[in-house]
Write a protein that holds these residues in place. Structure first.
Motif, short mmCIF file in Angstrom:
data_model
loop_
_atom_site.label_atom_id
_atom_site.label_comp_id
_atom_site.label_asym_id
_atom_site.label_seq_id
_atom_site.Cartn_x
_atom_site.Cartn_y
_atom_site.Cartn_z
N GLY A 616 0.80 -1.21 0.00
CA GLY A 616 0.00 0.00 0.00
C GLY A 616 0.83 1.26 0.00
O GLY A 616 0.39 2.30 -0.47
N GLN A 617 2.05 1.22 0.56
CA GLN A 617 2.89 2.39 0.66
C GLN A 617 4.35 1.97 0.53
O GLN A 617 4.67 0.79 0.68
CB GLN A 617 2.68 3.08 2.02
N PRO A 618 5.24 2.90 0.24
CA PRO A 618 6.65 2.55 0.12
C PRO A 618 7.22 2.08 1.45
O PRO A 618 6.78 2.50 2.52
CB PRO A 618 7.30 3.85 -0.34
N GLY A 619 8.24 1.24 1.35
CA GLY A 619 8.96 0.81 2.54
C GLY A 619 8.34 -0.33 3.29
O GLY A 619 8.78 -0.66 4.40
N ASP A 620 7.29 -0.98 2.76
CA ASP A 620 6.66 -2.10 3.46
C ASP A 620 7.40 -3.41 3.26
O ASP A 620 7.07 -4.41 3.91
CB ASP A 620 5.21 -2.26 3.00
N ASP A 646 8.85 -2.02 -10.97
CA ASP A 646 8.87 -0.70 -10.35
C ASP A 646 9.76 0.19 -11.20
O ASP A 646 10.97 0.31 -10.97
CB ASP A 646 9.39 -0.79 -8.92
N LEU A 647 9.18 0.78 -12.24
CA LEU A 647 9.95 1.59 -13.18
C LEU A 647 10.16 3.01 -12.69
O LEU A 647 10.63 3.86 -13.46
CB LEU A 647 9.21 1.60 -14.53
N ARG A 648 9.82 3.28 -11.46
CA ARG A 648 9.99 4.62 -10.92
C ARG A 648 11.15 4.66 -9.91
O ARG A 648 12.02 5.52 -10.00
CB ARG A 648 8.69 5.09 -10.24
N SER A 725 6.18 -4.74 -8.09
CA SER A 725 5.54 -3.52 -8.59
C SER A 725 5.70 -2.38 -7.58
O SER A 725 6.06 -2.60 -6.43
CB SER A 725 4.06 -3.79 -8.85
N PRO A 726 5.38 -1.15 -8.00
CA PRO A 726 5.44 0.00 -7.08
C PRO A 726 4.32 -0.10 -6.03
O PRO A 726 3.43 -0.95 -6.12
CB PRO A 726 5.23 1.20 -8.00
N PRO A 727 4.32 0.80 -5.03
CA PRO A 727 3.23 0.83 -4.05
C PRO A 727 1.90 1.09 -4.71
O PRO A 727 1.79 1.90 -5.65
CB PRO A 727 3.64 1.96 -3.10
N VAL A 741 -2.05 -10.98 -14.14
CA VAL A 741 -1.34 -12.04 -13.43
C VAL A 741 -2.36 -13.00 -12.85
O VAL A 741 -3.56 -12.71 -12.78
CB VAL A 741 -0.43 -11.46 -12.33
N ASP A 742 -1.82 -14.14 -12.42
CA ASP A 742 -2.71 -15.14 -11.79
C ASP A 742 -3.20 -14.69 -10.42
O ASP A 742 -4.27 -15.12 -9.98
CB ASP A 742 -1.96 -16.46 -11.66
N GLY A 743 -2.41 -13.90 -9.76
CA GLY A 743 -2.82 -13.47 -8.43
C GLY A 743 -1.89 -12.41 -7.88
O GLY A 743 -0.78 -12.21 -8.36
N VAL A 744 -2.38 -11.72 -6.87
CA VAL A 744 -1.64 -10.62 -6.24
C VAL A 744 -1.40 -10.97 -4.77
O VAL A 744 -2.29 -11.51 -4.09
CB VAL A 744 -2.42 -9.29 -6.34
N ILE A 745 -0.21 -10.66 -4.31
CA ILE A 745 0.13 -10.81 -2.89
C ILE A 745 0.41 -9.41 -2.36
O ILE A 745 1.29 -8.71 -2.88
CB ILE A 745 1.34 -11.74 -2.68
N LEU A 746 -0.34 -9.03 -1.34
CA LEU A 746 -0.23 -7.70 -0.76
C LEU A 746 0.70 -7.77 0.45
O LEU A 746 0.47 -8.55 1.37
CB LEU A 746 -1.61 -7.18 -0.35
#
Length: 809
Positions: A616-620, A646-648, A725-727, A741-746
């Protein structure tokens, strides 16, 4: 360098949208209503919410370094404060008051003088706390010369309190103890004090009155007298001195009644003796001058009448003298010294009531002040009583004056009659008559003198026989232990209150802390399963990290072997990502193995091919989690491809210690083949595609067909494709990738990611129809959050496997 410039030129050609367009979500899948059951997400059961004993214990363990120091500090402050308050000792004695009956002091035909010292027990209680008595006690004990007497209520300093605590806890080895001086009790003279002297003694008298208490033992004539002070010996001295002075003054007041009566009788007897001597001298002179040697006692009627008349005149003169003496006493204001025959009983009762009200006025003035309504009411009663006493005194004075004037008139009448009788008897045996008159005067004077002398002797005998009707039956002893303050009870109460306050503060802080800290928080606010809990490393592991980093810098090894290692952090501002051998982090390794198992079981039939890691946010810790998950899957022999999407702010190349070029951006912006951008790593079966040059339009690149073709090609050539990916809430890139994608992991960092961020991240993903495998609770400080050493694997395994069993039957 030329190749890099060429890639950047190609990227700039694709920048066809302005900056505002980049803020939108391109190529978003059409929104559709999504239910939780479509992806097998268990809806949180509110009935299971609430605070359980386990949660309470966890919060207390988590906040123990807040609760315990706070409780210790408050208890210490309470301990110091209660020891600042001096110990209070109470000394008590008992006074027995015997009954006394009234006895007649003087009893004649016309009047009776009595001495009655019968006081009620309540009157004694008031007298024991009266101002004159307490002034005598102050002088007898020289309390006005002892500054420590008024300092009884002064609190100790903190240093003195600490010394007292040390003295008590060491058994008297250290610290200061209570010292007291020997008493020097002297009998204070009962004299009237000036107003200035009473004002000087007033602070000491008020201190005595405030700490002195007198009560009557029920159904007895015993008075319990007690006094409290921080000096035990002084407390005993004061209570004994009050009792002694009161007994002495009471006895002195009783003797004053007999003393006044005796003085009056002595004066009257001396006057009668002088008159008797004068009468005898007159009779002797008359006998010698007229040659009378004897009398046969034979007289006529005139002589007898003259003798009777003379006797009546003498009696009238004696009565006039007595009434004149009583009247003079009243005129001088000495009504209290009148014999009971002449005294007004109503006036005595009014005086007793006046004395009682004056004592009550003094007590109320000290307690409530002179402006208090009760004080004003008592003073109004005193004024009314004084007016009544003055009226009674005036009435009594008028009555006695009338009696005196009547006696004078009677005396004058009898003397006039006597002179007439004398004139009549002149012609009859003048010598015999005169002789009989003088003889009768002598006999009358002798009788009166003998009567008054007898009464005077009786009064002196009764005065000598008077005894004290009160005595101390149990003198006060120096108390061995204080009656207050109840230090231990106060300290324990302070400890209990501080613990309750600390626990309440801990729960309040826990209530204010809206970060995700547990599996229950994830289930409650995101309705998602927890795939794994990644614990934070302890102090020993941190030291190992620093040592490994120093060793790597010293050896100059830029590409260490990652086959049996873990990436510990992926801070974009840190140019050195730490890599540590797995044997140093057993618990973390187990957690990633749990995550690997959860990923493999996240879909029915076969494990997922393409997996997106986001936060959800950077640094997690999403990059760290993605890399370590890829390493863990590669260790099973599966071919794994890591793609830095994360192309940023790319960090994957630093985590794997590989080159940043050519990278994903070069592939998406050119006609290069996937094999041209895939780099090998030191981990067997693990390959990676780094970011490459940072493009100006990352969202459009990730939404392009080239990205879709790359994922399709990677799915055919690799068993698992992991995208970093980015936040999620910062940019739209993860949302775009989540549909491909097949699925996302948060990834959520414990104690840092808020519940709102977690809830919004889940809503963003479900809104576009992305399939979310679950949540990784990263960097959970097990000790800080109050969990046990094995709680992480228990909660993660229990949460995920319960969800997996529910979804797959």
């Amino acid at each position: 360098m030329a190749e890099e410039n060429q890639n950047k030129s190609a990227l700039e050609k694709l920048a066809t949208h302005n900056d505002e367009a980049l803020l939108q979500r391109p190529l978003m899948a059409p929104a559709r209503p999504v239910s939780n059951d479509d992806y097998g997400y268990g809806r949180y059961d509110e009935s299971e919410g609430g605070l359980h004993v386990r949660d309470i214990w966890r919060i207390m363990r988590k906040r123990k370094w807040l609760i315990l120091p706070l409780a210790a500090l408050i208890t210490l402050l309470v301990t110091i404060e209660v020891h600042r308050t001096p110990s209070v000792y109470e000394a008590e004695n008992k006074i027995k008051a015997s009954k006394e009956g009234g006895g007649a002091v003087i009893s004649t035909k016309d009047f009776t003088v009595q001495a009655d010292d019968q006081d009620s027990m309540q009157t004694m209680i008031v007298e024991l706390t009266s101002r004159p008595l307490l002034e005598s006690v102050v002088e007898s004990l020289k309390l006005d010369q002892r500054p420590d007497f008024l300092d009884a209520t002064r609190k100790r300093t903190v240093t003195e309190a600490l010394q007292d605590i040390a003295h008590r806890f060491t058994g008297g080895t250290f610290g200061a103890s209570v010292n007291s001086t020997e008493p020097n009790i002297k009998k204070a003279p009962t004299v009237e004090r000036s107003a200035e002297e009473s004002e000087r003694l007033a602070p000491y008298v008020n201190a005595l009155k405030g700490r002195l208490a007198a009560t009557v033992v029920k159904d007895t004539r015993i008075i319990e007298l007690s006094f409290t002070h921080n000096d035990p010996r002084l407390a005993a001295d004061v209570v004994n001195a009050v009792a002694k002075n009161y007994i002495d003054q009471s006895h002195t007041r009783k003797l004053e009644t007999f003393t006044d009566t005796s003085e009056w009788l002595t004066k009257s007897t001396n006057e009668l003796r002088a008159r008797m001597q004068q009468a005898e001298q007159k009779l002797a002179d008359y006998t010698r001058n007229n040659g009378i040697f004897q009398s046969d006692g034979k007289t006529d009627i005139t002589v007898n009448k003259l003798a009777d008349m003379y006797a009546q005149t003498m009696k009238a003169e004696t009565e006039r003298m007595l009434k004149e003496s009583v009247y003079e006493q009243v005129k001088q204001g000495r009504i209290a010294e009148l014999p009971d025959t002449f005294a007004d009983q109503n006036s005595s009762k009014l005086k007793e009531e006046l004395n009682r009200l004056e004592v009550q006025d003094a007590e109320l003035s000290v307690k409530f002040g002179t402006e208090n309504p009760r004080v004003a009411e008592v003073r109004e009663k005193i004024k009314i009583l004084k007016d009544q006493i003055a009226s009674t005194r005036s009435t009594l004075e008028n009555k006695l004056k009338a009696d005196y004037e009547r006696a004078v008139r009677d005396e004058r009448s009898l003397k006039a009659a006597l002179e007439t009788a004398k004139s009549d008897a002149v012609q009859q045996n003048q010598a015999g008559i005169t002789f009989n008159i003088l003889k009768e005067e002598v006999e009358t004077s002798k009788r009166l003198y003998a009567d008054f002398l007898n009464k005077m002797q009786q009064t002196n005998l009764q005065k000598v026989e008077q005894q004290k009707n009160m005595r101390i039956i149990e003198p006060a002893e120096v108390p061995g232990s204080p009656i207050g303050p109840k230090r231990m009870r106060t300290i324990l109460l302070g400890l209990l209150v501080s613990l309750v306050f600390g626990i309440g503060l801990a729960f309040f802080l826990e209530y204010l802390d809206n970060t995700v800290k547990s599996v229950d928080d994830i289930q409650r606010f995101a309705q998602l399963p927890t795939l794994a809990i990644i614990p934070s490393i302890d102090a020993a592991s941190q030291r190992a990290v620093k040592k490994a980093n120093r060793r790597a810098l010293t050896s100059g090894n830029e590409t260490p072997n990652l086959a049996n290692a873990l990436v510990l952090r992926d801070d974009p501002d840190d140019q050195r990502t730490a890599v540590l051998p797995a044997e140093h982090l057993t618990s973390v390794v187990e957690a990633y193995r749990m995550l690997r198992t959860s990923v493999l079981l996240s879909t029915a039939g076969s494990p997922p091919k393409t997996i997106l890691f986001t936060s959800g946010q950077p640094g997690d810790g999403k990059t760290t989690t993605a890399v370590n998950t890829g390493v863990s899957l590669a260790q099973l022999g599966s071919k794994v491809l890591l793609i830095d999407c994360d192309l940023r702010r790319p960090t994957l190349h630093r985590a794997l210690r590989i080159a940043k070029q050519p990278g994903l951006s070069a592939y998406l912006s050119s006609d290069a083949k996937p094999e041209d951008v895939i780099l090998s790593t030191r981990v067997p079966n693990l390959s990676a595609i780094t970011c490459g040059p940072v493009p100006p339009n990352p969202a459009e690149l990730l939404a392009s067909d080239r990205m879709r073709e790359l994922l399709a090609w990677a799915s055919q050539h690799y068993e698992h494709v992991i995208l970093d990916s980015p936040p999620l809430l910062s940019v739209t890139d993860p949302v775009v990738l989540s549909t491909r994608v097949d699925g996302v992991i948060l990834v959520v960092q414990a104690g840092r990611s808020t519940r709102d961020i977690l809830r919004r991240a889940r809503q963003e993903l479900t809104h576009v129809g992305a399939k979310v495998f679950g949540v990784v609770l990263n960097n959970l400080d097990m000790r800080r959050e109050g969990y046990g050493p094995n709680d992480a694997s228990y909660y993660a395994a229990g949460s995920y496997h319960r969800e997996h069993a529910r979804r797959h039957g």
